[in-house]
Design a protein around this motif. Structure first.
Motif, short mmCIF file in Angstrom:
data_model
loop_
_atom_site.label_atom_id
_atom_site.label_comp_id
_atom_site.label_asym_id
_atom_site.label_seq_id
_atom_site.Cartn_x
_atom_site.Cartn_y
_atom_site.Cartn_z
N SER A 153 -6.75 -10.69 -3.83
CA SER A 153 -5.65 -10.08 -3.06
C SER A 153 -5.60 -10.71 -1.67
CB SER A 153 -5.86 -8.57 -2.97
OG SER A 153 -7.09 -8.30 -2.34
N ALA A 154 -4.40 -10.65 -1.08
CA ALA A 154 -4.23 -11.19 0.28
C ALA A 154 -3.60 -10.10 1.14
CB ALA A 154 -3.31 -12.41 0.22
N ARG A 155 -4.06 -10.02 2.40
CA ARG A 155 -3.51 -9.00 3.29
C ARG A 155 -2.19 -9.50 3.88
NH1 ARG A 155 -6.07 -4.56 4.21
NH2 ARG A 155 -4.76 -3.97 5.95
N ALA A 156 -1.27 -8.59 4.08
CA ALA A 156 0.00 -8.95 4.71
C ALA A 156 0.36 -7.87 5.72
CB ALA A 156 1.10 -9.10 3.66
N ASP A 157 0.50 -8.31 6.98
CA ASP A 157 0.86 -7.36 8.04
C ASP A 157 2.38 -7.32 8.12
OD1 ASP A 157 1.08 -5.85 10.35
OD2 ASP A 157 0.77 -7.58 11.67
N VAL A 158 2.95 -6.44 7.31
CA VAL A 158 4.40 -6.42 7.16
C VAL A 158 4.91 -4.99 7.32
CG1 VAL A 158 6.26 -6.72 5.46
CG2 VAL A 158 4.47 -8.43 5.64
N ARG A 159 6.03 -4.88 8.06
CA ARG A 159 6.70 -3.58 8.08
C ARG A 159 7.81 -3.63 7.03
NH1 ARG A 159 10.23 -0.51 12.66
NH2 ARG A 159 9.89 1.53 11.77
N LEU A 160 7.91 -2.58 6.26
CA LEU A 160 8.87 -2.57 5.15
C LEU A 160 10.09 -1.72 5.49
CD1 LEU A 160 8.60 -3.86 2.32
CD2 LEU A 160 8.11 -1.59 1.46
N ILE A 161 11.25 -2.31 5.30
CA ILE A 161 12.50 -1.54 5.40
C ILE A 161 13.20 -1.71 4.07
CG2 ILE A 161 14.69 -1.24 6.61
CD1 ILE A 161 13.48 -2.50 9.08
N ALA A 162 13.60 -0.61 3.45
CA ALA A 162 14.30 -0.69 2.17
C ALA A 162 15.67 -0.04 2.33
CB ALA A 162 13.49 0.02 1.10
N ALA A 163 16.60 -0.50 1.52
CA ALA A 163 17.94 0.09 1.59
C ALA A 163 18.54 0.17 0.20
CB ALA A 163 18.84 -0.76 2.49
N THR A 164 19.38 1.13 0.01
CA THR A 164 20.08 1.26 -1.27
C THR A 164 21.35 2.08 -1.10
OG1 THR A 164 19.89 1.91 -3.58
CG2 THR A 164 18.79 3.32 -1.98
N HIS A 165 22.32 1.80 -1.98
CA HIS A 165 23.51 2.66 -2.00
C HIS A 165 23.40 3.69 -3.12
CE1 HIS A 165 24.52 -0.28 -5.10
NE2 HIS A 165 25.35 0.62 -5.58
N ARG A 166 22.28 3.60 -3.88
CA ARG A 166 22.11 4.52 -5.02
C ARG A 166 21.46 5.82 -4.57
NH1 ARG A 166 22.75 1.79 -9.86
NH2 ARG A 166 22.64 -0.46 -9.68
N ASP A 167 21.60 6.84 -5.42
CA ASP A 167 20.96 8.13 -5.16
C ASP A 167 19.57 8.07 -5.80
OD1 ASP A 167 20.11 10.69 -4.98
OD2 ASP A 167 21.86 11.60 -5.95
N LEU A 168 18.56 7.79 -4.97
CA LEU A 168 17.21 7.58 -5.51
C LEU A 168 16.63 8.85 -6.13
CD1 LEU A 168 15.52 5.16 -2.95
CD2 LEU A 168 16.57 4.61 -5.13
N GLN A 169 16.99 10.01 -5.58
CA GLN A 169 16.51 11.27 -6.17
C GLN A 169 17.00 11.41 -7.61
OE1 GLN A 169 17.27 11.46 -2.86
NE2 GLN A 169 15.73 12.74 -1.88
N ALA A 170 18.28 11.07 -7.80
CA ALA A 170 18.84 11.16 -9.15
C ALA A 170 18.15 10.16 -10.07
CB ALA A 170 20.34 10.89 -9.10
#
Lengths: 110, 466
Positions: free
Chosen positions: B269-286
């Motif tokens: 495994s390799a470490r990655a110092d990354v901040r994650l931003i995700a986006a979607t137009h879908r209803d993830l709860q559904a």
């Protein structure tokens, strides 16, 4: 050594604003003060940046103008251009005084 | 008021104008200065002695002097002229000013000259800039309550390293918000890497995201770093996260837990110092309910949730954005369009914008291209707008954003509802419909409306339905 002068002009006057100048007089003067060559140039765009560029590419040694912003004054001075600003009056008189090395910043040529 | 004691003999103009706290200049009809006050001396840097008898353009040095001289306009039009511009003073400072010019006449009505007041408005302009910055976060434009809420929270969340989930309809500006968060974050000097999870097939996406080692698959002739490694020290933006295949969701989950990734075909495994931003137009709860999205991943992504409002819920922003895009495209296409006709403003204000801000931007871009006049008129708008304006904006009838949210379940069915109803009538009708559908069961009706039971009861009482 020859000097190359540029005067910003508006009608028969030194243009009141450097940044809004649309016409300039470029004159080459020899060490005795004789005008060897002069031409008026109408500028396609009115912009202080374009004018600064033109002054540097044309090899102008002295700029004679009216009001000029500090930013452009400092830039041109840094580029070894002598700036005689806030000159008020007809541009031919300004040239006359400049030829005799008698033109000072803020001169009012009534 | 008794003016009988007022001196009848002539007074010196300078003495009078010196009392005025803004710059004052008195000109003759040839536009030569006859008097200036102390305030103007201080503003321009020219003394009274230097200025008298000189053309005003040499002393005041307004940007309007050579093209739209206010004094000349006042003399020619025989009315007072008020113009905004700027002057350059003797200290080489550019000062924004407001100029008022009026003609001075003798008893016979003949013009004697012009009086000008020159007011320094630099403080006002600085204040304008400050006010604008509260509305404007980089390229994010909006002053509607929902956008203000979003703009207020952005600087705070950008300073943290928490994962962000941006949701919102297509064209609302999710990508822009992600890039703004990165730009103002401490990671701004690091890379901002964007990847669209819906654009690539599963195996390719895995390799793109996590990288691969040599020999992992046919054609993998050398080690290749993934987007996670490329984004080291910066931000990784995963758009359309709802389209991420389930298998990769597990891998993403591992990263969020351990901050480590394992490249495709790799063992270490390799470490990655990354901040994650995700986006979607879908209803993830559904999607979670349908089993298409992992609930644990949703919980981990959902640390900070930003809901970008659709344009139809951003009261007042349509006009602001129209001007913003017009300025942008005027600059881009070197046009000089001054604004929109009242008819266009009304059309664009009423349009429901299924494509949100992107659609409005496209409309203004089209109109700016097509328009060869100084004003955008209805004929410059795209043809498809015709006949689509039957439905008024729901926000126009007084619905607040929060109320809108709670009605999402029934909203689509109501879209074609009679648009002449006002909001009170519409609400009464919705309650009746929900009660009918639930056969009088208030718990079910409240659920259909997205309200609590007590809210439903309170509203039913307001509408005399109990």
């Amino acid at each position: 050594m020859n000097e190359k002068l540029l005067i910003t002009i508006w009608r028969d006057q030194v243009a009141p604003r450097f940044d809004l100048t649309s016409e300039v007089l470029v004159a080459t003067v020899d060490s005795t003060g004789e005008v060897l060559h002069s031409k008026t140039v109408v500028l396609p765009n009115v912009s202080a940046e374009d004018l600064c560029h033109m002054i540097l590419t044309e090899g102008i040694t002295t700029l004679i103008c009216g009001g000029i912003e500090e930013e452009y004054f400092q830039y041109l001075t840094w580029k070894k251009v002598k700036v005689i600003d806030s000159v008020i009056g007809p541009y031919d008189q300004a040239l006359e005084f400049a030829r005799g090395d008698r033109l000072e910043p803020g001169a009012i040529l009534k | 008021m008794d003016f009988s004691s007022f001196p009848k003999e002539s007074v010196k103009v300078e003495e009078v104008i010196d009392c005025i706290p803004v710059g004052v200049a008195v000109l003759d009809t040839n536009l030569r200065l006859q008097a200036i006050n102390r305030a103007l001396e201080a503003m321009t840097g020219f003394s009274r002695e230097e200025a008298i008898g000189v053309g005003c353009y040499h002393i005041i040095r307004n940007n309007l002097c050579t093209q739209q001289c206010p004094a000349k306009q006042a003399l020619e039009s025989d009315r007072a002229v008020h113009l905004e511009g700027n002057i350059i003073n003797r200290e080489r400072q550019k000062i924004p000013v407001m100029i008022h010019a009026s003609v001075i006449r003798n008893d016979e009505g003949q013009p004697l000259g012009v009086i000008e007041t020159i007011e320094d408005i630099s403080l006002l302009r600085e204040l304008d800039k400050k006010t604008q910055t509260t509305y404007d976060f980089g390229d994010l434009v909006g002053h509607s309550p929902k956008m203000q809420k979003l703009l207020e929270i952005l600087p705070i969340i950008s300073q943290t390293d928490s994962s962000v989930l941006i949701t919102g309809e297509t064209g609302t500006g999710k990508d822009l918000i992600a890039s703004v968060i990165h730009r103002v974050s401490p990671r701004a000097k690091g890379p901002f890497i964007k990847i669209n999870c819906g654009a690539l097939p599963e195996t390719l996406l895995e390799s793109e995201l996590f990288g691969h080692t040599r020999g992992a698959f046919t054609g993998a002739v050398r080690d290749k770093p993934g987007r996670f490694q490329l984004a080291d020290g910066g931000t990784l933006y995963l758009t359309e996260i709802g389209d991420l295949p389930l298998t990769l969701q597990v891998k993403l989950l591992t990263f969020l837990d351990d901050k480590e990734i394992i490249p495709l075909g790799g063992t270490r495994s390799a470490r990655a110092d990354v901040r994650l931003i995700a986006a979607t137009h879908r209803d993830l709860q559904a999607m979670v309910r349908q089993g298409n999205f992992r609930e644990d991943l949703l919980f981990r992504l959902n640390v900070v949730r930003l809901e970008v409002p659709p344009l139809r819920e951003r009261e007042g922003d349509i006009r602001l954005l129209m001007e913003y895009f017009l300025n942008k495209f005027n600059r881009q296409f070197q046009k000089k369009i001054r604004g929109f006709s009242p008819e266009v403003i009304e059309i664009l204000r009423r349009y429901p914008y299924p494509g949100n801000v992107r659609e409005l931007s496209n409309m203004v871009e089209y109109a700016t291209n097509v328009c060869h006049e100084t004003m955008i008129k209805s004929e410059h708008l795209p043809d498809y707008l015709e006949g689509q304006l039957d439905e008024p904006l729901q926000t126009e009838i007084g619905v607040t954003g929060d109320e809108m949210d709670s009605y999402t379940g029934l909203e689509k069915e109501r879209r074609v509802a009679d648009n002449r109803l006002n909001w009170r009538e519409m609400e009464r009708r919705m309650i009746s419909e929900a009660l009918l559908k639930s056969r009088g069961n208030r718990t079910k009706a409240a659920k259909l409306l997205g309200w609590g039971r007590s809210t439903l009861w309170r509203k039913m009482k307001q509408h005399n339905l109990v």
